[in-house]
Structures are given as C-alpha cells and as structure tokens.
Write an enzyme that holds these catalytic residues in place. Structure first.
Site, PDB file in Angstrom:
ATOM      1  N   SER A  38      38.169  38.481  31.098  1.00 41.92           N
ATOM      2  CA  SER A  38      37.862  38.941  32.556  1.00 41.92           C
ATOM      3  C   SER A  38      38.890  39.007  34.373  1.00 41.92           C
ATOM      4  O   SER A  38      38.670  39.604  35.289  1.00 41.92           O
ATOM      5  CB  SER A  38      36.553  37.688  33.281  1.00 41.92           C
ATOM      6  OG  SER A  38      36.873  36.483  33.034  1.00 41.92           O
ATOM      7  N   HIS A 244      36.205  32.817  39.657  1.00 40.88           N
ATOM      8  CA  HIS A 244      37.402  33.987  39.458  1.00 40.88           C
ATOM      9  C   HIS A 244      37.387  34.492  40.752  1.00 40.88           C
ATOM     10  O   HIS A 244      36.830  34.093  41.661  1.00 40.88           O
ATOM     11  CB  HIS A 244      36.184  35.313  39.035  1.00 40.88           C
ATOM     12  CG  HIS A 244      36.069  35.383  37.544  1.00 40.88           C
ATOM     13  ND1 HIS A 244      35.563  34.223  36.760  1.00 40.88           N
ATOM     14  CD2 HIS A 244      37.012  35.477  36.703  1.00 40.88           C
ATOM     15  CE1 HIS A 244      34.864  34.268  35.480  1.00 40.88           C
ATOM     16  NE2 HIS A 244      36.092  35.322  35.000  1.00 40.88           N
TER      17      HIS A 244
END
Length: 262
Positions: A38, A244
C-alpha cells in the site's frame, strides 16, 4: 565568453533541476515497473484508480508522480494494498521482463501483520501493543530476511538489467511531541518496530545488489503528532488509510527519496 544561448540553457536546466523535474539519463528509454504494498500503491493519497480495485492505486503515489515528471518509455504499477512478499511473487513479478530497466518496491510490513497490530494498539491498550510488536520484531528478525531475499532474487531473475530501488517505511510518531492517542510506550514500540523493519530491508536489499531508499529522515518533522504531518492518524471513517502517507507524504516524502535513487 559563453554563447548567450548556452547561458540561457544552463539557467533553464538549473531552474528545472531545483524543482526536481530533470529526467534521469536517457529517461526516454526507461521501462519502469512499480511493485509492492500500500505504501507504493498510494493508499492514503486519494483519487484511487477505479480499475485497480481493492489494490487502491493512486495517481498521487510516488511512482506515478515520478513517471509523470520523467515520461519514461513505459510505466506500470502493480503495487497493491495489503500485499505480502508472497503476493509479490505470485501476482506482481509477472509484470517484469528482460526489457524492464527500473523497478521500485516497498514490501515486508504486511508479512508482520502490520494492520492488525496497529488496530490492537488502538483498541487493546499498551501492554497488548508492546507485546505484539515485540513478537513481530522477533518473527521479522528470524524470518523476514529470507522472504525478502526470495522476492529480490525473483526480481533479478525476471528483470536482470533493471536498476532496483527498495524503499523503506517512515516512523509513525515524533516521540518528542505529545498528542491525544496512544501511550508514549506504544508509540516508542511502534517506531522501534519500523526501525527494525527498515534495517532488515536495507541489509537484504544491499545484499541483493539493490539500492535502498530510507524515507525516515524525509518524514522527520512531519510524523503523527507534528502539526504539518504527512501521515494519516487513525481514521474511523476510512480505517485502511490510517498510518499511510497523505498525498503530500507521497510527493514530499517518498518521491524525492526515490528520485534521488532512481
């Protein structure tokens, strides 16, 4: 005395260089493939490409930004949210070929159960958080180097002429700052786990003859608890993007590190 045209050209090139947009040598012949998890697909950076499905590839990911700035002969990202080393081997390596000249990858975090550990750190308290991180660190030390070596060997076999850049992960917390959320002990344990992961990754990448890009210093001062953070904290409305990089984190954190190594 230099010709006026030469002076203008020199100034123009210097100006573009300052923006980080000068293509690498012979960029027009570069065939670039982005692999990984990711952090390479761009989770957290938004504007996900519909055709990428659950892989959540974003045009704001560092690989897409680099390709847009350098116009390589070809560019494809097969990076995918949630990918482990086995997923790279089973589902992504096939994107490489003998004509591939540039490869980037982030991988390893999901092999150590990253998402579930972070969830438990937020829901089950400090003791559980620290214990799970310590267990993950022990497992990573014992098993991750061999998993990474298998991936790196597969990359070399499929793309023997490629320049390979392996990127690490940023520390999540600025431990010098305090903010609402996890305990300091949990934050310290989390950062120590990331540091170990980056250390193991760097060692394995170097052993494979690849280039390692350490993004921790790039994110310094822009971590969770910093006012200008480039990382998402916990987001209960979109739990996947938690921890993230934001679009700015991809552009100002990952992209310069990759550009310097590509």
């Amino acid at each position: 005395m230099p010709h006026l045209r030469s002076i203008v050209l020199t100034v123009a090139v210097a100006s573009v260089t300052g923006l980080g947009l000068v293509p690498t040598a012979d960029a027009a012949t570069v065939r670039y493939v982005a692999l990984g998890d990711s952090y390479s697909s761009g989770v957290g950076a938004g504007s996900y490409i519909a055709s990428s499905g659950d892989c959540d590839r974003s045009p704001n990911a560092y690989s897409a930004l680099w390709a847009a700035a350098h116009s390589p002969t070809s560019y494809v990202s097969v990076a995918c949210s949630g990918a482990k080393t086995t997923d790279v081997l089973n589902n992504q390596i096939s994107a490489l070929s003998s004509s591939t000249t540039l490869v980037s990858i982030t991988i390893g975090g999901n092999d150590e159960n990253f998402a579930n550990i972070m969830q438990d750190c937020n829901l089950k308290g400090t003791t559980t958080c620290v214990n799970e991180i310590n267990a993950a660190k022990a497992d990573a030390t014992a098993n991750l180097p061999a998993k990474l070596a298998k991936v790196y060997n597969a990359i070399k076999a499929k793309a023997p002429s490629a320049h390979v850049v392996v990127l690490g992960y940023p520390e999540f917390y600025d431990l010098a700052k305090s903010c609402i959320g996890l305990s300091q002990a949990s934050r310290t344990a989390i950062d120590s786990g990331i540091d170990l992961l980056d250390s193991l990754t760097k060692t394995a990448a170097t052993a494979a003859g690849f280039t390692f890009g350490d993004v921790r210093s790039a994110f310094a001062g822009h971590e969770i608890c910093d006012s200008g953070r480039w990382l998402h904290s916990v987001n209960i409305l979109d739990i996947e993007e938690s921890y993230h990089p934001t679009a700015t984190g991809q552009k100002s954190g990952y992209l310069p590190v990759f550009s310097a190594k590509a």
